[in-house]
Design an enzyme around this catalytic site. Structure first.
Site, PDB file in Angstrom:
ATOM      1  CB  CYS A  57      13.155   8.871   8.476  1.00 48.94           C
ATOM      2  SG  CYS A  57      13.663   7.773   7.483  1.00 48.94           S
ATOM      3  CE  LYS A  78      -1.895   2.716   2.963  1.00 44.86           C
ATOM      4  NZ  LYS A  78      -2.158   4.012   2.002  1.00 44.86           N
ATOM      5  CD  GLU A  99      13.342   0.185   8.794  1.00 44.80           C
ATOM      6  OE1 GLU A  99      14.037   1.357   9.414  1.00 44.80           O
ATOM      7  OE2 GLU A  99      13.815  -0.643   8.707  1.00 44.80           O
ATOM      8  CD  GLU A 127      10.390  12.343  12.133  1.00 49.07           C
ATOM      9  OE1 GLU A 127       9.178  12.076  12.391  1.00 49.07           O
ATOM     10  OE2 GLU A 127      11.407  11.719  11.461  1.00 49.07           O
TER      11      GLU A 127
HETATM   12  P1  NAP Z   1       2.085   8.022   8.362  1.00 48.67           P
HETATM   13  O1  NAP Z   1       0.916   8.769   8.759  1.00 48.67           O
HETATM   14  O2  NAP Z   1       2.563   7.027   9.603  1.00 48.67           O
HETATM   15  O3  NAP Z   1       1.694   6.999   7.270  1.00 48.67           O
HETATM   16  C1  NAP Z   1       2.533   6.117   6.518  1.00 48.67           C
HETATM   17  C2  NAP Z   1       1.837   5.074   5.950  1.00 48.67           C
HETATM   18  O4  NAP Z   1       0.892   4.310   6.765  1.00 48.67           O
HETATM   19  C3  NAP Z   1       0.887   5.673   4.685  1.00 48.67           C
HETATM   20  O5  NAP Z   1       0.775   4.775   3.698  1.00 48.67           O
HETATM   21  C4  NAP Z   1      -0.384   5.751   5.404  1.00 48.67           C
HETATM   22  O6  NAP Z   1      -1.536   5.669   4.575  1.00 48.67           O
HETATM   23  C5  NAP Z   1      -0.574   4.319   6.318  1.00 48.67           C
HETATM   24  N1  NAP Z   1      -1.448   4.611   7.593  1.00 48.67           N
HETATM   25  C6  NAP Z   1      -1.864   5.550   8.233  1.00 48.67           C
HETATM   26  N2  NAP Z   1      -2.638   5.147   8.971  1.00 48.67           N
HETATM   27  C7  NAP Z   1      -2.628   3.947   9.137  1.00 48.67           C
HETATM   28  C8  NAP Z   1      -3.248   3.010   9.917  1.00 48.67           C
HETATM   29  N3  NAP Z   1      -4.168   3.325  10.780  1.00 48.67           N
HETATM   30  N4  NAP Z   1      -3.033   1.550   9.700  1.00 48.67           N
HETATM   31  C9  NAP Z   1      -2.232   1.203   8.530  1.00 48.67           C
HETATM   32  N5  NAP Z   1      -1.598   2.001   7.890  1.00 48.67           N
HETATM   33  C10 NAP Z   1      -1.742   3.408   8.075  1.00 48.67           C
HETATM   34  O7  NAP Z   1       3.428   8.531   7.916  1.00 48.67           O
HETATM   35  P2  NAP Z   1       3.643   9.777   6.874  1.00 48.67           P
HETATM   36  O8  NAP Z   1       2.907  10.789   7.384  1.00 48.67           O
HETATM   37  O9  NAP Z   1       3.233   9.187   5.530  1.00 48.67           O
HETATM   38  O10 NAP Z   1       5.193   9.901   6.864  1.00 48.67           O
HETATM   39  C11 NAP Z   1       6.054  10.652   7.542  1.00 48.67           C
HETATM   40  C12 NAP Z   1       6.681   9.864   8.889  1.00 48.67           C
HETATM   41  O11 NAP Z   1       7.269   8.518   8.447  1.00 48.67           O
HETATM   42  C13 NAP Z   1       7.760  10.450   9.592  1.00 48.67           C
HETATM   43  O12 NAP Z   1       7.524  10.180  10.926  1.00 48.67           O
HETATM   44  C14 NAP Z   1       8.819   9.793   9.212  1.00 48.67           C
HETATM   45  O13 NAP Z   1       9.830  10.015  10.174  1.00 48.67           O
HETATM   46  C15 NAP Z   1       8.630   8.499   8.927  1.00 48.67           C
HETATM   47  N6  NAP Z   1       9.462   7.670   8.090  1.00 48.67           N
HETATM   48  C16 NAP Z   1      10.298   6.859   8.432  1.00 48.67           C
HETATM   49  C17 NAP Z   1      11.177   6.252   7.680  1.00 48.67           C
HETATM   50  C18 NAP Z   1      12.160   5.185   8.089  1.00 48.67           C
HETATM   51  O14 NAP Z   1      12.844   4.474   7.592  1.00 48.67           O
HETATM   52  N7  NAP Z   1      12.364   5.172   9.545  1.00 48.67           N
HETATM   53  C19 NAP Z   1      11.042   6.549   6.071  1.00 48.67           C
HETATM   54  C20 NAP Z   1      10.227   7.393   6.038  1.00 48.67           C
HETATM   55  C21 NAP Z   1       9.207   8.113   6.886  1.00 48.67           C
HETATM   56  P3  NAP Z   1      -2.296   7.130   3.975  1.00 48.67           P
HETATM   57  O15 NAP Z   1      -1.276   8.169   4.476  1.00 48.67           O
HETATM   58  O16 NAP Z   1      -2.352   6.826   2.603  1.00 48.67           O
HETATM   59  O17 NAP Z   1      -3.627   6.977   4.592  1.00 48.67           O
END
Ligand code: NAP
Ligand code: MG
Length: 454
Positions: free
Chosen positions: A264, A155, A230, A358
């Protein structure tokens, strides 16, 4: 009833694609298809599986321009980055194409017979990808998962689904059988959550925010579902007086503002030894002012827009605190698009929220330290532990500090953190498990032990 949503170009705010989002029933159908495909994919001979992944890799390379252009339009990534990202998918597929033929078990000496371990695939693996690096993060998951004999449901984030959709088409073209690698577009709370609750999905690999990661881990507990996380970071860039200070200063902007700070691994906390503060800041200011924030289609562009209006507002909400002084900013285009200049803050203390949280945007904070012990203490005073850099020309110090900092990926005298040959992942609340390198294969296999009585 199907629902649609728009995909927006963050550099000009124009809608350029409209897609349907899957519901729970559609998600279940694709998961069932992946489960059926697993029955045959797991038995494809190691040599054949390796060849299919190599073919997939080389087709990604032939489509690199197209994939990069999709990412520039969908995510506002600079042309240089978008090409690197497409190549990263090809490289990671090629790297893991070496795995099927090398998934060795062990033969362990025991009495009364022979004992052998096998690395068995887990089954259907659910990969949940964030919007910040749509191609690489998808690739790190699906390449290792497929190489290990699993089938995949992936996804992408709703903001950035387009390259994942194209990669799934390219996989089919490469001869990866139908049902082996599936992309499902939809909301995290619907499709992503169904990966967690549907028992046919045997493992979740999630990259995203720490908050959502915690809820996924809790959800997986119900079925003791395997999970790799991650998550976020607030990585330190630690600069000692005995380093090449000018090089450290010149490279500090790229280490945090690449991908508009939506990384990240962004080095968003700079720690500078007191005695070199003025010299560092002078070089850093020059670098920030010269940092090219412009149309991501230009070869010269070093930073594009933020991903969305919401993300821009979130990042801007961190500015203007009493606890911070703005040291200087860079430039950004005006007009449509989610643009913001690189911004450098001097927090009054470690209690400033900009130092602790962050921000995930082009904002960096700078604090000073007196000695090595204080540098380590400040670097470790974070719930996160993903990445970081250490600048020193003293070998003993480099060894001591890199062992003392609680982080999964450190880099001495550079800002490297992600190299596909080596393991990547976080300490503390930055994650659980490792992607990439040889370690990722453990995340996508179960160890089976068989004793043959003789
Ligand atoms: P996010 O809101 O956690 O979303 C990440 C993914 O999870 C998206 O595909 C999102 O779908 C999905 N998602 C959201 N709620 C969910 C739920 N309840 N159940 C299952 N899946 C769900 O994060 P983001 O806002 O996209 O990304 C930013 C964050 O990611 C930052 O905190 C960053 O540090 C972290 N990040 C970490 C790494 C690493 O390798 N450590 C890499 C990149 C990003 P939708 O948004 O499509 O609804
Ligand atoms: Mg989100």
């Amino acid at each position: 009833m199907s629902t649609t949503f728009d995909v927006i170009n963050p550099a000009n705010e124009k809608v350029f694609s409209t897609l349907e989002e899957a519901d729970v029933a559609q998600t279940d159908l694709v998961i069932a298809k992946a489960a059926k495909a697993f029955q045959t994919w797991r038995d494809v001979t190691p040599g054949d599986r390796a060849n299919l992944l190599r073919r997939f890799s080389s087709l990604v390379t032939s489509h690199r321009e197209e994939l990069a252009q999709i990412e520039i339009n969908n995510s506002g990534h600079t042309r240089g980055n978008a090409l690197w990202e497409a190549d990263n998918v090809a490289n990671v597929l090629n790297y893991y194409a070496g795995a099927p033929e090398r998934l060795y078990g062990k033969q362990i000496p025991v009495g009364g017979g022979i004992d052998i371990t096998f690395k068995e695939p887990i089954g259907v693996v659910g990969i949940i990808v964030p919007w910040n690096f749509p191609m690489p993060i998808a690739g790190w998951g699906f390449a290792a998962a497929l190489a290990s004999g699993n089938t995949v449901v992936l996804k992408p984030a709703e903001l950035t689904p387009l390259t994942a959709i194209r990669l799934a088409e390219i996989a089919l073209e490469a001869g990866i059988p139908e049902g082996v690698f599936n992309v499902i577009v939809g909301k995290g709370s619907v499709v992503g959550n169904r990966f967690v609750t549907n028992p046919t999905v045997r493992k979740i690999s999630f990259t995203g925010s720490t908050a959502v990661g915690k809820s996924i881990m809790a959800g997986c507990a119900d079925q003791v579902k395997r999970v790799t996380l991650e998550l976020g970071g607030k990585s330190a860039n630690v600069i000692f007086a005995d380093s090449d200070v000018d090089l450290a200063a010149a490279s500090a902007p790229g280490a945090v503002f690449d991908n508009s700070g939506q990384d990240c691994c962004a080095r968003s906390r700079i720690l500078v030894q007191e005695s070199i503060f003025d010299r560092f800041m002078a070089g850093f200011e020059k670098g920030v002012k010269e940092f090219r924030v412009e149309d991501p289609n230009l070869d010269s562009s070093q930073m594009g827009p933020l991903i969305s209006k919401k993300q821009l507002e979130t990042v801007q909400s961190f500015l203007g605190d009493q606890d911070d002084q703005v040291a200087f900013t860079g430039s950004a285009p005006v007009g449509p698009g989610y643009w913001m200049p690189p911004t450098v803050l001097l927090p009054k203390s470690v209690n400033a929220r900009t130092w602790r949280k962050e921000i995930f945007g082009p904002v960096v904070s700078v604090l000073t330290f007196k000695d090595e012990a204080e540098a380590i203490e400040l670097a470790n005073a974070s719930q996160y532990g993903l990445s970081g850099s250490i600048w020193t020309n003293n070998m003993g110090r480099a060894i001591r500090v890199s062992r003392a900092i609680e982080s999964g990926n450190l880099s001495v005298n550079s800002h490297s953190s992600v190299r596909f040959w080596t393991p990547f992942g976080g300490f503390k609340q930055s994650g659980l498990g490792r992607a990439l390198g040889p370690d990722a294969l453990d995340a996508y296999t179960e160890t089976k032990n068989v004793f043959f009585s003789a």
